[in-house]
Design a protein around this motif. Structure first.
Motif, PDB file in Angstrom:
ATOM      1  N   GLY A 175     -20.359  17.494 -31.743  1.00  0.00           N
ATOM      2  CA  GLY A 175     -19.776  16.726 -30.658  1.00  0.00           C
ATOM      3  C   GLY A 175     -19.942  17.292 -29.256  1.00  0.00           C
ATOM      4  N   ARG A 176     -19.802  18.577 -29.077  1.00  0.00           N
ATOM      5  CA  ARG A 176     -19.716  19.091 -27.713  1.00  0.00           C
ATOM      6  C   ARG A 176     -21.058  19.447 -27.084  1.00  0.00           C
ATOM      7  NH1 ARG A 176     -15.625  19.996 -24.758  1.00  0.00           N
ATOM      8  NH2 ARG A 176     -16.682  21.637 -23.628  1.00  0.00           N
ATOM      9  N   THR A 177     -21.969  19.954 -27.877  1.00  0.00           N
ATOM     10  CA  THR A 177     -23.213  20.377 -27.254  1.00  0.00           C
ATOM     11  C   THR A 177     -24.086  19.181 -26.925  1.00  0.00           C
ATOM     12  OG1 THR A 177     -24.139  20.692 -29.423  1.00  0.00           O
ATOM     13  CG2 THR A 177     -23.287  22.642 -28.326  1.00  0.00           C
ATOM     14  N   GLY A 178     -24.587  19.187 -25.747  1.00  0.00           N
ATOM     15  CA  GLY A 178     -25.458  18.096 -25.326  1.00  0.00           C
ATOM     16  C   GLY A 178     -26.899  18.440 -25.589  1.00  0.00           C
ATOM     17  N   LEU A 179     -27.762  17.627 -25.010  1.00  0.00           N
ATOM     18  CA  LEU A 179     -29.177  17.957 -25.044  1.00  0.00           C
ATOM     19  C   LEU A 179     -29.368  19.229 -24.237  1.00  0.00           C
ATOM     20  CD1 LEU A 179     -30.670  14.493 -24.150  1.00  0.00           C
ATOM     21  CD2 LEU A 179     -31.187  15.752 -26.215  1.00  0.00           C
ATOM     22  N   PRO A 180     -30.360  20.043 -24.622  1.00  0.00           N
ATOM     23  CA  PRO A 180     -30.662  21.148 -23.720  1.00  0.00           C
ATOM     24  C   PRO A 180     -31.041  20.584 -22.353  1.00  0.00           C
ATOM     25  CG  PRO A 180     -32.280  20.951 -25.488  1.00  0.00           C
ATOM     26  CD  PRO A 180     -31.203  20.002 -25.791  1.00  0.00           C
ATOM     27  N   ARG A 181     -30.723  21.318 -21.311  1.00  0.00           N
ATOM     28  CA  ARG A 181     -30.837  20.772 -19.966  1.00  0.00           C
ATOM     29  C   ARG A 181     -32.230  20.281 -19.620  1.00  0.00           C
ATOM     30  NH1 ARG A 181     -25.998  23.401 -16.702  1.00  0.00           N
ATOM     31  NH2 ARG A 181     -24.812  21.587 -17.271  1.00  0.00           N
ATOM     32  N   GLY A 182     -33.237  20.978 -20.133  1.00  0.00           N
ATOM     33  CA  GLY A 182     -34.599  20.600 -19.799  1.00  0.00           C
ATOM     34  C   GLY A 182     -34.970  19.224 -20.310  1.00  0.00           C
ATOM     35  N   ASP A 183     -34.188  18.728 -21.261  1.00  0.00           N
ATOM     36  CA  ASP A 183     -34.516  17.440 -21.827  1.00  0.00           C
ATOM     37  C   ASP A 183     -34.014  16.265 -21.001  1.00  0.00           C
ATOM     38  OD1 ASP A 183     -35.857  18.619 -23.756  1.00  0.00           O
ATOM     39  OD2 ASP A 183     -34.569  18.039 -25.431  1.00  0.00           O
ATOM     40  N   ILE A 184     -33.308  16.553 -19.922  1.00  0.00           N
ATOM     41  CA  ILE A 184     -32.770  15.481 -19.091  1.00  0.00           C
ATOM     42  C   ILE A 184     -33.392  15.536 -17.697  1.00  0.00           C
ATOM     43  CG2 ILE A 184     -30.713  14.568 -17.972  1.00  0.00           C
ATOM     44  CD1 ILE A 184     -29.086  15.407 -20.284  1.00  0.00           C
ATOM     45  N   GLY A 185     -33.869  14.401 -17.229  1.00  0.00           N
ATOM     46  CA  GLY A 185     -34.311  14.285 -15.846  1.00  0.00           C
ATOM     47  C   GLY A 185     -33.353  13.347 -15.135  1.00  0.00           C
ATOM     48  N   PHE A 186     -33.047  13.648 -13.865  1.00  0.00           N
ATOM     49  CA  PHE A 186     -32.083  12.832 -13.127  1.00  0.00           C
ATOM     50  C   PHE A 186     -32.711  12.390 -11.815  1.00  0.00           C
ATOM     51  CE2 PHE A 186     -27.389  12.077 -13.334  1.00  0.00           C
ATOM     52  CZ  PHE A 186     -27.286  11.272 -12.219  1.00  0.00           C
ATOM     53  N   VAL A 187     -32.643  11.096 -11.545  1.00  0.00           N
ATOM     54  CA  VAL A 187     -33.113  10.579 -10.250  1.00  0.00           C
ATOM     55  C   VAL A 187     -31.914   9.960  -9.550  1.00  0.00           C
ATOM     56  CG1 VAL A 187     -34.694   9.031  -9.060  1.00  0.00           C
ATOM     57  CG2 VAL A 187     -35.403  10.130 -11.196  1.00  0.00           C
ATOM     58  N   PHE A 188     -31.591  10.503  -8.376  1.00  0.00           N
ATOM     59  CA  PHE A 188     -30.429  10.029  -7.641  1.00  0.00           C
ATOM     60  C   PHE A 188     -30.766   8.779  -6.826  1.00  0.00           C
ATOM     61  CE2 PHE A 188     -29.675  14.481  -8.345  1.00  0.00           C
ATOM     62  CZ  PHE A 188     -28.328  14.560  -8.630  1.00  0.00           C
ATOM     63  N   GLN A 189     -29.709   8.167  -6.309  1.00  0.00           N
ATOM     64  CA  GLN A 189     -29.886   6.986  -5.469  1.00  0.00           C
ATOM     65  C   GLN A 189     -30.691   7.320  -4.210  1.00  0.00           C
ATOM     66  OE1 GLN A 189     -26.217   5.007  -4.808  1.00  0.00           O
ATOM     67  NE2 GLN A 189     -27.101   3.413  -3.558  1.00  0.00           N
ATOM     68  N   GLU A 190     -30.407   8.471  -3.642  1.00  0.00           N
ATOM     69  CA  GLU A 190     -31.205   8.957  -2.512  1.00  0.00           C
ATOM     70  C   GLU A 190     -32.264   9.902  -3.072  1.00  0.00           C
ATOM     71  OE1 GLU A 190     -30.743   7.859   0.524  1.00  0.00           O
ATOM     72  OE2 GLU A 190     -29.090   6.616  -0.225  1.00  0.00           O
ATOM     73  N   PRO A 191     -33.374  10.077  -2.337  1.00  0.00           N
ATOM     74  CA  PRO A 191     -34.418  10.966  -2.873  1.00  0.00           C
ATOM     75  C   PRO A 191     -33.918  12.391  -3.130  1.00  0.00           C
ATOM     76  CG  PRO A 191     -35.265   9.683  -1.041  1.00  0.00           C
ATOM     77  CD  PRO A 191     -33.800   9.405  -1.109  1.00  0.00           C
ATOM     78  N   THR A 192     -32.937  12.857  -2.309  1.00  0.00           N
ATOM     79  CA  THR A 192     -32.338  14.172  -2.527  1.00  0.00           C
ATOM     80  C   THR A 192     -33.394  15.272  -2.620  1.00  0.00           C
ATOM     81  OG1 THR A 192     -30.651  13.015  -3.782  1.00  0.00           O
ATOM     82  CG2 THR A 192     -30.564  15.383  -3.872  1.00  0.00           C
ATOM     83  N   LEU A 193     -34.224  15.355  -1.582  1.00  0.00           N
ATOM     84  CA  LEU A 193     -35.244  16.399  -1.540  1.00  0.00           C
ATOM     85  C   LEU A 193     -34.789  17.508  -0.614  1.00  0.00           C
ATOM     86  CD1 LEU A 193     -38.327  14.056  -1.139  1.00  0.00           C
ATOM     87  CD2 LEU A 193     -37.366  14.982  -3.249  1.00  0.00           C
ATOM     88  N   MET A 194     -35.346  18.686  -0.807  1.00  0.00           N
ATOM     89  CA  MET A 194     -35.061  19.781   0.124  1.00  0.00           C
ATOM     90  C   MET A 194     -35.959  19.589   1.347  1.00  0.00           C
ATOM     91  SD  MET A 194     -34.975  22.975  -2.547  1.00  0.00           S
ATOM     92  CE  MET A 194     -36.597  22.640  -3.201  1.00  0.00           C
ATOM     93  N   PRO A 195     -35.382  19.321   2.516  1.00  0.00           N
ATOM     94  CA  PRO A 195     -36.221  18.981   3.681  1.00  0.00           C
ATOM     95  C   PRO A 195     -37.099  20.143   4.141  1.00  0.00           C
ATOM     96  CG  PRO A 195     -33.921  19.203   4.323  1.00  0.00           C
ATOM     97  CD  PRO A 195     -33.955  19.259   2.824  1.00  0.00           C
ATOM     98  N   TRP A 196     -36.708  21.358   3.791  1.00  0.00           N
ATOM     99  CA  TRP A 196     -37.466  22.522   4.260  1.00  0.00           C
ATOM    100  C   TRP A 196     -38.618  22.877   3.322  1.00  0.00           C
ATOM    101  CZ3 TRP A 196     -32.303  22.623   2.887  1.00  0.00           C
ATOM    102  CH2 TRP A 196     -32.029  23.112   1.615  1.00  0.00           C
TER     103      TRP A 196
END
Lengths: 295, 252
Positions: free
Chosen positions: B67-88
């Motif tokens: 129940g508690r353990t999720g997918l390992p983190r690498g298995d999830i990709g997330f795309v936000f509503q904004e591009p959320t890029l590092m401007p620098w």
């Protein structure tokens, strides 16, 4: 992996043809320095300055104002050239103190800001004392510091540091805490450590804020050094420009007093311009403040 | 089946009940859209699935996990509503960020970065900074960054909502082509009936806050889809059907 879908012939140029023409030239070439434009922008303030000097000179001459009340700009220039031998070493003394104070303020300021950014608790318990240090007039505490610290240059440095360090602490703290919320989430999603969040996210986010603080502190370090010198009023070979101002006042060498004042002002302007250039250099690739836009 | 949400509640610290009793299954390889009015907790669902917050009640079960353990983190990709890029940082560095954070060796990171940038069609822009890119291109960078870890599950939170329609249609198509080729599982949050019908294999219609799944619609149109689907009678029929379900969900 080959490139994208057949559905788009003009790949990578979304909205091409609807106003956003960004094709392969999106990476702009480095801009050349626009000397002509810079010259044109500098013209009005320079013209005002020259006109002001002319009016000043005429005012002094036409009203026969004695030089020990108000010397004309020509006389001040003459004093500047004639007394360069004593004024220039004094300038170096003052600049050395201001520069050292700015350096220490930068190192200590950033270090304290990083400490503040570690936890709200540390920030809220220590920040008031940084404010207290900031709002206490340096003129009022300079005599104490000069009494306590026997080494005069060190005492002057401490005074200048007290004035200079607050903008760096406060701005850098603000910057470290203003990292994009979504980016923080993203770092968390990818399992970033605290250290990674700090180096890859918080520190770059804080850079524009830090540089803004540095620009203010540059001028303040000079003011702090001069004020402390005034209070110290010490003589000898290690005397800065403020001492020259005092000394010239006592001996009625008013043109020289103006010349020393002029040098202090010029140094302040140069420090500001230098730090502005530094800020532009560091931020030029990405930050809005350093990006020129057409239209 | 990848994940199963059972009776999930989410109550925020300020007392807002975002989700109440949400049941949702995420099947392997499907393109699932969460459709609902603004503020119905769609984004909250994504954040919980991504592990960016704890459920207040109920549970999220993962395939092959307890129940508690999720997918390992690498298995999830997330795309936000904004591009959320590092401007620098350049496109190159932005795309590689997940690999950098995980300490993937430089050479492998470079190869994977090139691959991801190629997938979204941004070759030649590796050294551009985000400010030099249009809104659609920034979103492509954001998608490339999500794909660079080769995720099994791609979570997208209204990724094209702030783009103009022409750009959005193009990105919709590109996303479908990539999905057809890679077959990750996608959970796509949107408030557009038309976008959800066009993209999805299944749509979960959510109620207004507190959110729960009101009904589900399976879109049985063949994939890969292209622009001809947008104007087909079948598409229209589905849009009408889903709109009716959405109206019901909002009323309830």
């Amino acid at each position: 992996m080959s490139s994208l879908p057949s559905t788009e012939p003009t790949r990578a140029a979304d909205g091409a043809g609807v106003g956003e023409l960004e094709t392969t030239s999106a990476v702009a070439p480095p801009r050349r320095v626009d000397l002509w434009g810079a010259g044109r922008r500098a013209l009005p303030p320079v013209a005002i300055g020259v006109a002001g000097l002319v009016v000043w000179e005429l005012f002094v001459r036409l009203n026969h104002i004695p030089y020990y009340i108000l010397p004309g700009p020509l006389l001040v220039m003459e004093a500047l050239v004639k007394d360069w031998g004593t004024l220039y070493p004094s300038l170096l003394v003052t600049l050395a103190i201001a520069g050292a104070a700015l350096l220490v303020a930068t190192v200590a300021g950033v270090a304290i800001a990083i400490l503040f950014a570690q936890s709200r608790w540390i920030e809220s318990s220590l920040f008031p004392y940084a404010v207290i240090l900031q709002v206490t007039p340096v003129v009022a505490i300079a005599p104490l510091i000069i009494i306590w610290v026997k080494n005069i240059p060190l005492a002057l440095l401490i005074c200048a540091w007290i004035v200079a360090f607050f903008p760096i602490v406060s701005n850098t703290t603000l910057g470290l805490n203003s990292a994009d919320h979504n980016l923080l989430n993203l770092f968390q999603l990818y399992g970033a450590s605290r250290r990674q969040v700090f180096w890859y996210l918080r520190l770059p986010s804080a850079m524009p804020y830090f540089l803004g603080g540095l620009r203010i502190s540059g001028g303040l370090a000079l003011i702090g050094a001069v004020v402390a010198e005034f209070v110290a009023g010490t003589g000898g070979v290690q005397s800065g420009l403020a001492y020259r101002v005092l000394e010239s006042g006592y001996t009625m060498q008013i043109p020289r007093m103006f010349a020393a004042l002029f040098m202090i002002t010029c140094s302040g302007i140069l420090i500001f311009l230098g730090l502005t250039a530094l800020s532009h250099l560091v931020l030029r690739t990405w930050h809005e403040s350093a990006v020129r836009r057409e239209g | 089946m990848i994940a199963r949400l059972r009776q999930v509640d989410k109550i925020y610290a300020n007392g807002v009940v975002a989700l109440r009793g949400l049941d949702l299954d995420v099947g392997e390889g499907e393109f699932l859209s969460l459709l609902g009015p603004s503020g119905c907790g769609k984004s909250t669902v994504l954040r919980l699935v991504a592990g960016l917050g704890e459920v207040s009640g109920g549970r999220i079960e993962w395939a092959g996990g307890n129940g508690r353990t999720g997918l390992p983190r690498g298995d999830i990709g997330f795309v936000f509503q904004e591009p959320t890029l590092m401007p620098w940082a350049t496109v190159w560095k932005n795309v590689q960020l997940p690999l950098t954070l995980r300490g993937v060796p430089l050479e492998e990171a470079a190869a994977r970065g090139r691959e991801a940038i190629g997938m979204v069609g941004l070759e030649g822009f590796e050294h551009a900074y985000p400010r030099q890119l249009s809104g659609g291109m920034k979103m492509r960078v954001s998608i490339a960054r999500a794909l660079v870890t080769h995720p099994r599950l791609l979570l997208m939170d209204e990724p094209f909502a702030s783009l103009d329609e022409i750009t959005r249609f193009k990105l919709d198509n590109d996303l479908l082509v990539l999905w057809a080729r890679q077959r990750w599982t996608v959970v796509f949050v949107t408030h557009s009936v038309y976008e959800s019908v066009y993209l999805s294999t299944r749509i979960a219609v959510m109620t207004a806050r507190p959110g729960r799944a009101a009904s589900e619609v399976t879109i049985e149109a063949p994939t890969p889809r292209d622009e001809s689907f947008r104007t087909s009678p079948l598409y229209n029929e589905y849009c009408r059907h889903v709109s009716a379900r959405l109206a019901e969900a909002i009323r309830s």
